[in-house]
Write an enzyme that holds these catalytic residues in place. Structure first.
Site, PDB file in Angstrom:
ATOM      1  N   HIS A  83     -11.744 -24.888  13.354  1.00  0.00           N
ATOM      2  CA  HIS A  83     -11.369 -26.300  13.380  1.00  0.00           C
ATOM      3  C   HIS A  83     -11.623 -26.967  12.030  1.00  0.00           C
ATOM      4  CE1 HIS A  83     -10.274 -26.536  17.555  1.00  0.00           C
ATOM      5  NE2 HIS A  83     -11.431 -26.030  17.946  1.00  0.00           N
ATOM      6  N   ARG A 126     -17.363 -18.601  11.729  1.00  0.00           N
ATOM      7  CA  ARG A 126     -16.529 -18.563  12.934  1.00  0.00           C
ATOM      8  C   ARG A 126     -15.098 -18.276  12.534  1.00  0.00           C
ATOM      9  NH1 ARG A 126     -16.024 -23.471  17.332  1.00  0.00           N
ATOM     10  NH2 ARG A 126     -15.266 -24.639  15.513  1.00  0.00           N
ATOM     11  N   ASP A 144     -14.636 -28.471  24.140  1.00  0.00           N
ATOM     12  CA  ASP A 144     -13.580 -27.817  24.924  1.00  0.00           C
ATOM     13  C   ASP A 144     -13.985 -27.682  26.378  1.00  0.00           C
ATOM     14  OD1 ASP A 144     -11.261 -27.154  23.246  1.00  0.00           O
ATOM     15  OD2 ASP A 144     -12.711 -26.057  22.050  1.00  0.00           O
TER      16      ASP A 144
END
Length: 254
Positions: free
Chosen positions: A48, A74, A178
Site C-alpha cells: 500500500h 511486505r 481490511d
C-alpha cells in the site's frame, strides 16, 4: 562468512515483544531515519505504498547501518516472483498480505524455500549470499528466514489455525483495516467486534504457539493488544505521522 542471524525471529519465538514502525515513503533517507529511531523493526511496505520492489534494496542498505533494528518487508502480493526478488535482496523477514487459507499460506512457504522443499529459484551473486561469500547459503538460510502471513479477512480468521499450523509459517499478523471492511465495518478499526476478533485471534495463536502481530496506530489500542499477547506491534506509519505533524503545525497559525 555465515548467514546473519535473524534477531526479530529469535525474539518473537522467545516471547520478547518487538515494537515496529511502517516505512511507506520510498528512498533510503526515511528508512535510515526510522532505523535510528529506537524501534525493534521497520517494515518496508510494497503493498500500500508507491515503493516498488527494486526500491527495497537501498532501504535495506540504509537500515543495515543500525544493527539493533530488524529490517522487514511486505510484498505487494503472494507472488513467488516478488518473494524471490525480495529474498535475493537480503530480506530475512517477509510479510505476505491477504492470506485466507492454508493453501495460500503453503504457497508463500513454497516460495520461501529452495527445491526440493519449495520453488525458490537459485542465484549465487546476490546480496542475500553476500555476493557469493556465504558458501552454504542454500542449505542453511531457511533457519534465519521468517515468514509472516497477514490475516485480514473473515475467511482468513475462520481458517486461522489451519494457516498458522502450516510448516514454515513463523508468525501471523492481523490487519485491522481490511478485517474491519470484511466484517462489514469499513474503516472502523476500533469497532468492538473488530477488536474482539483480533483479541480472539491472538488467543487462538497462543494456543498453537504461533506469534501474533498487529498494527495499531492508536497508542491505547496498541498497548491493549500488547497486553493481550501480541508479540510484534506496528505502532506508526511514516506518512501518517508526517501528515499529522504538518496539519498540527498549520493549525498553530489559524
Amino acid at each position: 562468512m555465515k548467514n546473519p542471524k535473524n534477531h526479530f525471529k529469535a525474539s518473537i519465538l522467545s516471547g520478547a515483544h518487538q515494537l515496529g514502525m511502517w516505512n511507506s515513503i520510498g528512498g533510503n533517507t526515511v528508512a535510515e531515519l526510522l532505523g535510528g529511531a529506537g524501534y525493534d523493526w521497520v517494515l518496508i511496505d510494497c503493498e500500500h505504498s508507491a515503493i516498488e520492489t527494486v526500491e527495497v534494496l537501498p532501504a535495506l542498505q540504509a537500515l543495515a547501518a543500525v544493527p539493533e533494528v530488524s529490517a522487514t518487508a511486505r510484498v505487494a502480493g503472494n507472488d513467488p516472483v516478488l518473494i524471490k526478488r525480495m529474498l535475493d535482496m537480503g530480506v530475512q523477514t517477509l510479510m505476505v498480505p491477504f492470506v485466507q487459507s492454508a493453501e495460500e499460506a503453503q504457497a508463500a512457504v513454497d516460495a520461501m524455500r529452495y527445491a526440493p522443499r519449495g520453488i525458490r529459484g537459485m542465484a549465487g551473486m546476490t546480496r542475500a549470499t553476500r555476493y557469493g561469500k556465504i558458501k552454504d547459503y542454500y542449505t542453511t538460510v531457511e533457519e534465519d528466514l521468517c515468514l509472516i502471513v497477514q490475516v485480514e479477512t473473515v475467511a482468513g480468521m475462520d481458517a486461522l489455525e489451519d494457516i498458522a499450523n502450516i510448516d514454515g509459517v513463523d508468525a501471523v499478523f492481523f490487519g485491522p483495516s481490511d478485517l474491519s471492511a470484511s466484517m462489514g465495518y469499513p474503516g472502523q478499526v476500533n469497532h468492538p467486534e473488530v477488536v474482539a476478533a483480533i483479541e480472539s485471534g491472538i488467543e487462538r495463536l497462543q494456543a498453537v504457539n504461533v506469534p501474533a502481530g498487529v498494527m495499531a496506530l492508536d497508542v491505547d489500542m496498541a498497548k491493549h493488544f500488547m497486553a493481550k499477547g501480541a508479540l510484534f506491534t506496528a505502532v506508526g506509519v511514516d506518512l501518517v505521522i508526517l501528515a499529522q505533524a504538518v496539519a498540527n503545525l498549520r493549525e498553530q497559525f489559524d
